[in-house]
Design a protein around this motif. Structure first.
Motif, short mmCIF file in Angstrom:
data_model
loop_
_atom_site.label_atom_id
_atom_site.label_comp_id
_atom_site.label_asym_id
_atom_site.label_seq_id
_atom_site.Cartn_x
_atom_site.Cartn_y
_atom_site.Cartn_z
N LYS A 44 -11.27 -0.37 -1.38
CA LYS A 44 -12.05 -1.62 -1.30
C LYS A 44 -13.47 -1.41 -1.83
O LYS A 44 -14.02 -2.30 -2.48
CB LYS A 44 -12.12 -2.10 0.14
CG LYS A 44 -12.60 -3.54 0.26
CD LYS A 44 -12.94 -3.89 1.67
CE LYS A 44 -11.77 -4.49 2.37
NZ LYS A 44 -12.16 -5.40 3.45
N ASP A 45 -14.05 -0.24 -1.57
CA ASP A 45 -15.40 0.04 -2.08
C ASP A 45 -15.44 -0.01 -3.58
O ASP A 45 -16.34 -0.59 -4.18
CB ASP A 45 -15.82 1.46 -1.67
CG ASP A 45 -16.61 1.44 -0.38
OD1 ASP A 45 -16.61 2.46 0.31
OD2 ASP A 45 -17.22 0.40 -0.10
N LEU A 46 -14.44 0.64 -4.19
CA LEU A 46 -14.51 0.78 -5.63
C LEU A 46 -13.93 -0.41 -6.36
O LEU A 46 -14.49 -0.86 -7.37
CB LEU A 46 -13.79 2.07 -6.05
CG LEU A 46 -13.95 2.47 -7.50
CD1 LEU A 46 -15.42 2.59 -7.84
CD2 LEU A 46 -13.26 3.79 -7.76
N PHE A 47 -12.82 -0.94 -5.89
CA PHE A 47 -12.13 -1.97 -6.65
C PHE A 47 -12.06 -3.33 -5.98
O PHE A 47 -11.47 -4.23 -6.53
CB PHE A 47 -10.71 -1.50 -7.01
CG PHE A 47 -10.69 -0.44 -8.04
CD1 PHE A 47 -10.40 0.86 -7.70
CD2 PHE A 47 -10.99 -0.72 -9.36
CE1 PHE A 47 -10.40 1.85 -8.66
CE2 PHE A 47 -10.99 0.25 -10.32
CZ PHE A 47 -10.69 1.55 -9.98
N GLY A 48 -12.65 -3.47 -4.80
CA GLY A 48 -12.72 -4.81 -4.22
C GLY A 48 -11.53 -5.18 -3.39
O GLY A 48 -10.56 -4.44 -3.24
N GLU A 49 -11.60 -6.40 -2.84
CA GLU A 49 -10.59 -6.84 -1.88
C GLU A 49 -9.23 -7.03 -2.53
O GLU A 49 -8.20 -6.84 -1.88
CB GLU A 49 -11.03 -8.15 -1.24
CG GLU A 49 -12.18 -7.96 -0.30
CD GLU A 49 -12.58 -9.26 0.36
OE1 GLU A 49 -11.93 -10.28 0.11
OE2 GLU A 49 -13.56 -9.22 1.11
N VAL A 50 -9.24 -7.43 -3.81
CA VAL A 50 -7.97 -7.70 -4.48
C VAL A 50 -7.13 -6.43 -4.55
O VAL A 50 -5.93 -6.44 -4.26
CB VAL A 50 -8.23 -8.25 -5.89
CG1 VAL A 50 -6.99 -8.28 -6.70
CG2 VAL A 50 -8.82 -9.64 -5.79
#
Lengths: 163, 124
Positions: free
Chosen positions: B49-55
């Protein structure tokens, strides 16, 4: 040819509250979109999209927004737009959403699309309006825009004939 | 005499495996830190989630086995998400303020390949 290619996203801000559109500001909008991309696509998405990102055109009365982003990452920006649910300005929160109307490679194609779209919207407004005074005003704008359209077409034909 | 024309048939085997399996081990700088399976999964998801987000944090990630003593696990991720998971494991630096690192020992599209590891092979 070596140049940076961009994609221009033409969006419309739709909201129930009439004050929402008037409080649109390009800095507010830019920070809102960047925060949403950071939330939805993480650090990678935020960094990738923020290089060529800019708000190119903003119309507070109709709520039309033109965003620019790099061609390689335009899908990240496009997919993050539905996650924007509210606009925050001076402590007031207005629920709204973004409707993407057109994706173009240049500002000119987006402008052409916007002109056609506005003509169609005028006709729809004419059907739906209830007040007589409004009806006359809209009919006047429709006839004016039709005359302009004919002028443009005849201008293009004259240019082709000269070549 | 000219050689007879040979007919060739080319078979292209694109990897049809939908999942990739990774054997990972979590190492802490100081000892004495324990995580249960739920906390381990939470750590993995927060790294993505930190690097690539919620998706991409919502990618179907499964922990097939987990050993709390050695902090090692076998993960299963769909093939399109392998690069994202691996890069976010690489960039994960700390858990609750304590420095840690993920060591990836094996990656394979077939689970059976993870059963034997020639690095840890002991010959009698």
């Amino acid at each position: 040819m070596v140049r940076f290619k961009h994609r221009y996203l033409l969006c419309e801000l739709v909201s129930d509250d009439p004050r929402c559109r008037l409080s649109l500001d390009d800095r507010v909008l830019s920070s809102l979109v960047r925060d949403t991309i950071a939330r939805v696509h993480g650090t990678f998405g935020a960094a990738a999209c923020s290089i060529g990102f800019a708000v190119r055109y903003l119309n507070a009365y109709t709520g039309i927004v033109l965003l620019r982003c790099r061609k390689e990452f335009y899908q990240l920006v496009w997919s993050a737009l539905p996650f924007i649910t509210y606009l925050e300005n001076k402590g007031h929160r207005y629920p709204c959403f973004f409707n993407t109307l057109h994706v173009g490679g240049t500002i000119r194609t987006c402008q052409k699309f916007l002109i056609q779209y506005n003509r169609r919207q005028l006709l729809i407004l004419l059907q739906n309006c209830t007040d007589e005074g409004e009806r006359e005003a809209i009919q006047k704008s429709v006839t004016r825009s039709c005359l302009l359209e004919e002028e443009e077409e005849s201008g293009e034909e004259a240019a082709e004939a000269m070549e | 005499m000219p050689a007879p024309a040979a007919t060739y048939e080319r078979v292209v085997y694109k990897n049809p495996s939908k999942y990739h399996y990774m054997k990972v081990c979590l190492e802490f700088q100081d000892c004495g830190v324990g995580l249960n399976a739920a906390q381990f999964k939470q750590l993995l998801i927060s790294a993505v989630k930190d690097l690539f987000g919620e998706v991409d944090a919502a990618l179907p990630l499964d922990i097939l086995t987990y050993e709390e003593k050695t902090l090692s696990a076998i993960l299963r991720i769909c093939s399109s998400g392998l690069v994202k998971l691996w890069s976010s494991l690489t960039l994960l630096g700390s858990y609750k303020g304590k420095k840690c690192a993920f060591r990836v020992s094996q990656v394979s599209p077939f689970l059976l390949a993870l059963s034997g590891n020639s690095r840890e092979l002991v010959l009698d």
